[in-house]
Design an enzyme around this catalytic site. Structure first.
Site, PDB file in Angstrom:
ATOM      1  N   SER A   1      45.616   7.658 -15.328  1.00  0.00           N
ATOM      2  CA  SER A   1      45.032   9.000 -15.234  1.00  0.00           C
ATOM      3  C   SER A   1      45.728   9.798 -14.143  1.00  0.00           C
ATOM      4  CB  SER A   1      43.537   8.915 -14.907  1.00  0.00           C
ATOM      5  OG  SER A   1      42.838   8.171 -15.878  1.00  0.00           O
TER       6      SER A   1
ATOM      7  N   HIS B   1      39.501  12.876  -4.962  1.00  0.00           N
ATOM      8  CA  HIS B   1      39.265  13.292  -6.342  1.00  0.00           C
ATOM      9  C   HIS B   1      37.842  12.906  -6.756  1.00  0.00           C
ATOM     10  CE1 HIS B   1      39.657  13.606 -10.712  1.00  0.00           C
ATOM     11  NE2 HIS B   1      40.781  14.287 -10.514  1.00  0.00           N
TER      12      HIS B   1
ATOM     13  N   LYS C   1      43.243   2.128 -10.110  1.00  0.00           N
ATOM     14  CA  LYS C   1      44.220   2.343 -11.182  1.00  0.00           C
ATOM     15  C   LYS C   1      45.628   2.447 -10.598  1.00  0.00           C
ATOM     16  CE  LYS C   1      41.332   4.742 -14.628  1.00  0.00           C
ATOM     17  NZ  LYS C   1      41.646   3.883 -15.787  1.00  0.00           N
TER      18      LYS C   1
END
Length: 280
Positions: free
Chosen positions: A160, A168, A182
């Site tokens: 992503s 974020h 991630k």
């Protein structure tokens, strides 16, 4: 004229032309040695195949441990490869209840007691075994290790955008740092030595693919523009193309698209990947 009998059944029994009989006789004399040679070669080939088969059978007893059985390559999200029998057990209703039900295993759950009429924001949590650290980091790390051990030639990993921003909003869901984990898995893949393509997609949309101009970027630059979304079908197509094109190897890219009806639909994926210069 013994060899003539080989060809004689090919003719109607009423044919008695002497010239034709002589022709058949001469043809038989000419071809007979070639047929004998052909039969000899076929016999030798059959013997060779039998010897190879015996050799492979014997070798498989000694070297089968070097090649993982197909069922050993089925990957579990949280662990190293597990046998098919164990995966079947994981699919039972009892197992699903343990990890949060049919569709709740890898998504955040809203804490009970939230009243939207009172304002504020809901709080979220993850079921045990479904935290981003377990799924997006440990799970992906184990899959990368298993793929490397199995000799996989290339990995395409879909992530992503937003990973450069520690603040974020996705990282704040359940205080689980989704994008942090991630990104950690992406770095692990980039350092693994396996040829890879990391695709960090923008906001995913359930729309028709292959009708928009695709955009690639780096370091979340596309998030500063108005083109921050992409159809799931387009992400899938880029993944397939990445497996076929040398230009996509050892690269990481952000991916979005222009709105439908603007720009030219992307068809040349080789040129698309050629725009990417970042390895991570």
């Amino acid at each position: 004229m013994a060899t003539t009998t080989f060809f004689r059944p090919l003719l109607p029994p009423t044919v008695t032309n002497p010239e034709l009989e002589l022709y058949i006789h001469r043809l038989s004399q000419f071809l007979a040695p070639h047929f004998r040679l052909l039969l000899r070669h076929l016999s030798n080939c059959a013997r060779l195949f039998w010897m190879i088969g015996e050799s492979l059978t014997e070798s498989s007893k000694n070297y089968s441990s070097l090649f993982p059985a197909p069922q050993q390559l089925n990957l579990s999200p949280y662990s190293l490869p597990v046998p098919v029998e164990e995966q079947v057990k994981l699919c039972t209703r009892k197992s699903k209840e343990k990890i949060g039900g049919e569709d709740e295993a890898v998504v955040p759950q809203m804490k009970p007691g939230f009243d939207p009429s009172k304002g504020g924001r809901p709080e979220f949590y993850f079921d045990e075994g479904a935290y981003p650290e377990q799924v997006d980091w440990i799970g992906q790390k184990n899959q990368i290790d298993a793929a490397k051990a199995a000799g996989v030639k290339q990995i395409v990993l879909v992530g992503s955008m937003g990973g450069t921003n520690i603040n974020h909003p996705l990282n704040n869901i359940g205080n689980a740092n989704i994008l942090v984990w991630k990104r950690k898995a992406e770095q692990y893949l980039a350092d693994s030595g396996i040829p890879y393509t990391i695709i960090r997609a923008g906001g995913l949309q359930d729309k028709e693919g292959d009708i928009r101009e695709l955009l690639v970027g780096k370091d979340d630059e596309l998030l500063e523009t108005e083109t921050r979304t992409i159809a799931r079908a387009d992400v899938a197509e880029v993944c397939i193309q990445a497996l076929q094109l040398e230009e996509a190897r050892f690269k990481a890219l952000d991916l979005a698209s222009k709105p439908e009806g603007t720009g030219t639909p992307t068809k040349d994926f080789k040129a698309l990947f050629a725009q990417v210069t970042t390895r991570f």
